[in-house]
Design a protein around this motif. Structure first.
Motif, PDB file in Angstrom:
ATOM      1  N   VAL A 110       0.834  -1.205   0.000  1.00 18.87           N
ATOM      2  CA  VAL A 110       0.000   0.000   0.000  1.00 18.87           C
ATOM      3  C   VAL A 110       0.871   1.259   0.000  1.00 18.87           C
ATOM      4  CG1 VAL A 110      -1.757   1.295   1.282  1.00 18.87           C
ATOM      5  CG2 VAL A 110      -1.958  -1.192   1.029  1.00 18.87           C
ATOM      6  N   GLY A 111       1.910   1.283   0.830  1.00 20.36           N
ATOM      7  CA  GLY A 111       2.810   2.440   0.848  1.00 20.36           C
ATOM      8  C   GLY A 111       3.482   2.659  -0.496  1.00 20.36           C
ATOM      9  N   GLN A 112       3.892   1.574  -1.142  1.00 21.00           N
ATOM     10  CA  GLN A 112       4.532   1.688  -2.454  1.00 21.00           C
ATOM     11  C   GLN A 112       3.554   2.233  -3.484  1.00 21.00           C
ATOM     12  OE1 GLN A 112       8.095   0.698  -3.310  1.00 21.00           O
ATOM     13  NE2 GLN A 112       7.233   2.334  -4.524  1.00 21.00           N
ATOM     14  N   TRP A 113       2.311   1.761  -3.433  1.00 15.33           N
ATOM     15  CA  TRP A 113       1.308   2.264  -4.377  1.00 15.33           C
ATOM     16  C   TRP A 113       1.029   3.747  -4.160  1.00 15.33           C
ATOM     17  CZ3 TRP A 113      -2.477  -2.380  -3.522  1.00 15.33           C
ATOM     18  CH2 TRP A 113      -1.942  -3.520  -4.130  1.00 15.33           C
ATOM     19  N   ILE A 114       1.021   4.186  -2.924  1.00 12.44           N
ATOM     20  CA  ILE A 114       0.846   5.621  -2.651  1.00 12.44           C
ATOM     21  C   ILE A 114       2.028   6.394  -3.224  1.00 12.44           C
ATOM     22  CG2 ILE A 114       0.761   7.378  -0.824  1.00 12.44           C
ATOM     23  CD1 ILE A 114      -0.743   5.240   0.899  1.00 12.44           C
ATOM     24  N   ALA A 115       3.233   5.884  -2.977  1.00 11.92           N
ATOM     25  CA  ALA A 115       4.445   6.556  -3.469  1.00 11.92           C
ATOM     26  C   ALA A 115       4.443   6.678  -4.991  1.00 11.92           C
ATOM     27  CB  ALA A 115       5.688   5.794  -3.005  1.00 11.92           C
ATOM     28  N   LEU A 116       3.848   5.714  -5.675  1.00  7.04           N
ATOM     29  CA  LEU A 116       3.877   5.691  -7.134  1.00  7.04           C
ATOM     30  C   LEU A 116       2.717   6.444  -7.790  1.00  7.04           C
ATOM     31  CD1 LEU A 116       5.085   2.035  -7.781  1.00  7.04           C
ATOM     32  CD2 LEU A 116       6.401   4.156  -7.976  1.00  7.04           C
ATOM     33  N   LEU A 117       1.851   7.059  -7.008  1.00  4.32           N
ATOM     34  CA  LEU A 117       0.759   7.828  -7.625  1.00  4.32           C
ATOM     35  C   LEU A 117       1.273   8.861  -8.631  1.00  4.32           C
ATOM     36  CD1 LEU A 117      -1.764   8.269  -4.677  1.00  4.32           C
ATOM     37  CD2 LEU A 117      -2.162   7.074  -6.837  1.00  4.32           C
TER      38      LEU A 117
END
Length: 166
Positions: A95-102
């Motif tokens: 989830v943190g990685q997906w937020i970072a990749l927005l």
């Protein structure tokens, strides 16, 4: 709760026998002997790439839903292992990685690499308030929260880098 570092085969079986455990350990990516968070973040790139064409609002929905499910899964898995935030629980890295990749959704390929590195940096370094939340908020919500904030920090920096690069 124990601070047990290494999972024995019985721990692995108990964890993977539960749908919550399977999800919390990132479909098995958190079961590597070392660098579980990094492997979890790497594994998060595959679904991100497969879903990259989703709109930003759809991605926000995926992130909110994944965060909520992660709170439940990490709480259950932590109780299975007897360790609230065991290294093998890496759904928070997804989830943190997906937020970072927005910001990388509409950016050149190198933004994915930059977002990965930035997220790992903030997740390991844990500057304020990430470290503060990591130490004080417990249970499944605590497992998920510090990585979501690390992802937000990484997304902000990536957004600024992308703005400067154009």
């Amino acid at each position: 709760m124990s601070t047990k570092y290494v999972l024995d085969p019985a721990d692995r079986r108990r964890l993977l026998a539960s749908p919550a455990g399977w999800l919390a350990c990132g479909f098995g990516s958190g079961l590597t002997p070392k660098a579980q968070g990094t492997f979890g973040s790497l594994a998060a790139l595959l679904p991100w790439c497969l879903l990259r064409d989703l709109s930003v609002p759809a991605w926000l929905g995926v992130i909110v839903l994944s965060f909520a499910i992660g709170v439940w899964a990490c709480d259950v898995a932590g109780r299975i292992l007897g360790v609230a935030d065991h290294r093998s629980l890496v759904w928070d890295e997804f989830v943190g990685q997906w937020i970072a990749l927005l910001p990388a959704l509409l950016a050149p390929w190198w933004a994915v690499l930059a977002g990965f590195v930035l997220f790992r940096l903030f997740d390991v370094w844990k500057p304020w308030p990430i470290g503060w939340f990591d130490r004080r908020v417990k249970g499944g919500f605590g497992v998920m929260l510090d990585d979501a904030i690390a992802g937000l920090f990484a997304a902000i920096v990536l957004f600024l880098v992308l703005r400067l690069a154009t």
